[in-house]
Design an enzyme around this catalytic site. Structure first.
Site, mmCIF file in Angstrom:
data_model
loop_
_atom_site.group_PDB
_atom_site.id
_atom_site.type_symbol
_atom_site.label_atom_id
_atom_site.label_comp_id
_atom_site.label_asym_id
_atom_site.label_seq_id
_atom_site.Cartn_x
_atom_site.Cartn_y
_atom_site.Cartn_z
ATOM 1 N N ASN A 15 1.672 37.654 14.560
ATOM 2 C CA ASN A 15 2.382 38.417 13.526
ATOM 3 C C ASN A 15 2.186 37.622 12.235
ATOM 4 O O ASN A 15 2.734 36.543 12.079
ATOM 5 C CB ASN A 15 3.842 38.519 13.913
ATOM 6 C CG ASN A 15 4.699 39.334 12.963
ATOM 7 O OD1 ASN A 15 5.909 39.255 13.010
ATOM 8 N ND2 ASN A 15 4.108 40.133 12.095
ATOM 9 N N ASN A 67 6.615 44.756 3.541
ATOM 10 C CA ASN A 67 5.693 45.165 4.589
ATOM 11 C C ASN A 67 4.296 45.415 4.041
ATOM 12 O O ASN A 67 4.081 45.468 2.828
ATOM 13 C CB ASN A 67 6.204 46.430 5.282
ATOM 14 C CG ASN A 67 7.183 46.126 6.397
ATOM 15 O OD1 ASN A 67 7.244 45.002 6.914
ATOM 16 N ND2 ASN A 67 7.967 47.121 6.784
ATOM 17 N N CYS A 76 12.729 39.717 9.143
ATOM 18 C CA CYS A 76 11.497 39.503 9.895
ATOM 19 C C CYS A 76 11.628 38.175 10.620
ATOM 20 O O CYS A 76 11.635 37.112 9.990
ATOM 21 C CB CYS A 76 10.275 39.494 8.971
ATOM 22 S SG CYS A 76 8.725 39.218 9.863
ATOM 23 N N GLY A 77 11.738 38.221 11.930
ATOM 24 C CA GLY A 77 12.013 37.029 12.705
ATOM 25 C C GLY A 77 10.893 36.009 12.682
ATOM 26 O O GLY A 77 11.120 34.810 12.479
ATOM 27 N N ASN A 78 9.651 36.447 12.914
ATOM 28 C CA ASN A 78 8.545 35.495 12.933
ATOM 29 C C ASN A 78 8.303 34.886 11.558
ATOM 30 O O ASN A 78 7.978 33.701 11.442
ATOM 31 C CB ASN A 78 7.273 36.174 13.449
ATOM 32 C CG ASN A 78 7.338 36.437 14.941
ATOM 33 O OD1 ASN A 78 7.732 35.577 15.721
ATOM 34 N ND2 ASN A 78 6.965 37.639 15.340
ATOM 35 N N ASN A 163 17.378 45.155 10.768
ATOM 36 C CA ASN A 163 16.521 46.323 10.626
ATOM 37 C C ASN A 163 16.666 47.165 11.897
ATOM 38 O O ASN A 163 17.058 46.661 12.946
ATOM 39 C CB ASN A 163 15.058 45.923 10.360
ATOM 40 C CG ASN A 163 14.544 44.869 11.329
ATOM 41 O OD1 ASN A 163 15.166 44.583 12.344
ATOM 42 N ND2 ASN A 163 13.408 44.294 11.029
ATOM 43 N N ASN A 196 11.759 50.640 13.873
ATOM 44 C CA ASN A 196 10.764 49.954 14.673
ATOM 45 C C ASN A 196 10.853 50.512 16.090
ATOM 46 O O ASN A 196 11.946 50.575 16.669
ATOM 47 C CB ASN A 196 11.030 48.450 14.677
ATOM 48 C CG ASN A 196 10.999 47.866 13.280
ATOM 49 O OD1 ASN A 196 9.943 47.600 12.733
ATOM 50 N ND2 ASN A 196 12.172 47.657 12.694
ATOM 51 N N GLU A 214 5.706 48.683 14.393
ATOM 52 C CA GLU A 214 6.607 48.186 13.364
ATOM 53 C C GLU A 214 6.554 49.095 12.137
ATOM 54 O O GLU A 214 5.474 49.409 11.637
ATOM 55 C CB GLU A 214 6.216 46.758 12.980
ATOM 56 C CG GLU A 214 7.237 46.058 12.117
ATOM 57 C CD GLU A 214 6.977 44.567 12.013
ATOM 58 O OE1 GLU A 214 7.735 43.909 11.274
ATOM 59 O OE2 GLU A 214 6.038 44.058 12.656
ATOM 60 N N CYS A 223 6.677 41.116 17.091
ATOM 61 C CA CYS A 223 7.758 41.441 16.164
ATOM 62 C C CYS A 223 8.995 40.698 16.656
ATOM 63 O O CYS A 223 9.539 41.016 17.727
ATOM 64 C CB CYS A 223 8.013 42.946 16.118
ATOM 65 S SG CYS A 223 9.384 43.417 15.027
ATOM 66 N N GLY A 224 9.420 39.693 15.901
ATOM 67 C CA GLY A 224 10.530 38.852 16.330
ATOM 68 C C GLY A 224 11.843 39.591 16.439
ATOM 69 O O GLY A 224 12.602 39.393 17.400
#
Length: 295
Positions: A15, A67, A76-78, A163, A196, A214, A223-224
């Site tokens: 990602n 995005n 956004c986790g990652n 999200n 998502n 996503e 996707c984290g």
């Protein structure tokens, strides 16, 4: 012509992100320039454009997330793990705080060179996800793909990790054409902010296999926030306990829904290379030589 701005290309399990440090002055390309840079054939190629900005909250930095289509999102986790690693490398400390539109996140170093991020408390009420109509129980809502009497996908769990996420439970995540269903479900009227869309299989009480479409990006290697949403939804529906290894196309994330209801995500981070770009035109160049580091 404006000066070329430095950037880093980073990823968490594939990602990938273009990361720009704008704490010394605002750098925010227009959405069409971000989309041009995101193009994997002619641009840098990434899922999200990440801007580090100054913050007055007491956090180490504010993380702005756009995005690949140029639309801004809250979480956004990652990317949070990538930014956490950058901030910790900068300060020499073992922890960092990151302000986002979804709240302030705490990052810390984990064993094996991994990075862990507290992704906050999940939300399950229909208006918080948000959905366009009320559902008393968001563990399984009325939504399906295909004929009414024989749907292909149906009854997803929905949740917000900053999200909106919809998770369809299946036996085999590779048995469905997510590239075809994903865009339709992302834009379904039930999701006023889009969503998502994930397919999740649970081969064991401590394991989840996940594929995600996503919003604003498309199919992603990882996707984290989807991994977090899948774990809490699996726990809510009795499919797993409160921790599991989530296997995505790009690799594994460890997700734990702690007793205080905060969700911790742990996984690897990689810096691919450094470069410079023009924020007005999207022209870019790699710095030479390319540097690859892990951990």
């Amino acid at each position: 012509m404006p000066a070329m701005i430095p950037f880093l290309k980073m990823n968490g399990l594939g990602n990938d992100f273009m990361v720009v440090d704008a704490r010394g002055g605002r750098v925010r390309p227009a959405p069409e320039v971000i989309a041009r840079l995101a193009d994997r054939r002619t641009g840098v190629g990434f899922d999200q454009f990440i801007t580090l900005e100054a913050t007055r909250s007491g956090a180490d930095a504010f993380m702005r997330i756009d995005n690949a289509d140029g639309g801004e999102v809250a979480a956004c986790g990652n990317a949070s793990r990538c930014v956490g690693r950058l901030l910790m490398d900068e300060t020499g400390l073992a922890s960092a705080t990151i302000e986002t539109r979804a709240g302030v996140l705490n990052a810390r170093r984990a064993p094996g060179g991994l990075i862990a991020v507290d992704m906050g408390v999940p939300r399950f009420d229909w208006q918080d996800i948000p959905l366009s109509e009320p559902f008393a129980d968001t563990r399984a809502i009325e939504l399906q793909v295909g004929p009414i009497d024989s749907p292909i996908l149906h009854s997803p769990s929905v949740a917000s990790m900053g999200n909106p996420h919809a998770i369809f439970w299946v036996e085999d995540v590779s048995a469905y054409d997510l590239e075809r269903f994903g865009p339709l479900l992302e834009h379904h009227p039930l999701f006023p902010e889009r969503a998502n869309i994930s397919l999740a299989a649970v081969p064991a009480p401590d394991a989840i296999t996940l594929r995600t479409w996503e919003r604003g990006v498309g199919l992603t290697r990882a996707c984290g926030t989807a991994a977090c949403a899948a774990l809490v939804s699996a726990a809510r529906t009795g499919r797993t306990g409160r921790s599991a290894t989530v296997t995505l196309p790009g690799g594994d994330l460890s997700i734990e829904w702690a007793d205080d209801d905060h969700v911790w995500m742990t996984g690897p981070v990689e810096t691919e290379y450094a470069g410079h770009f023009d924020p007005e035109t999207g022209a870019f160049e790699r710095d030479a030589p390319a540097v690859r580091t892990a951990g």
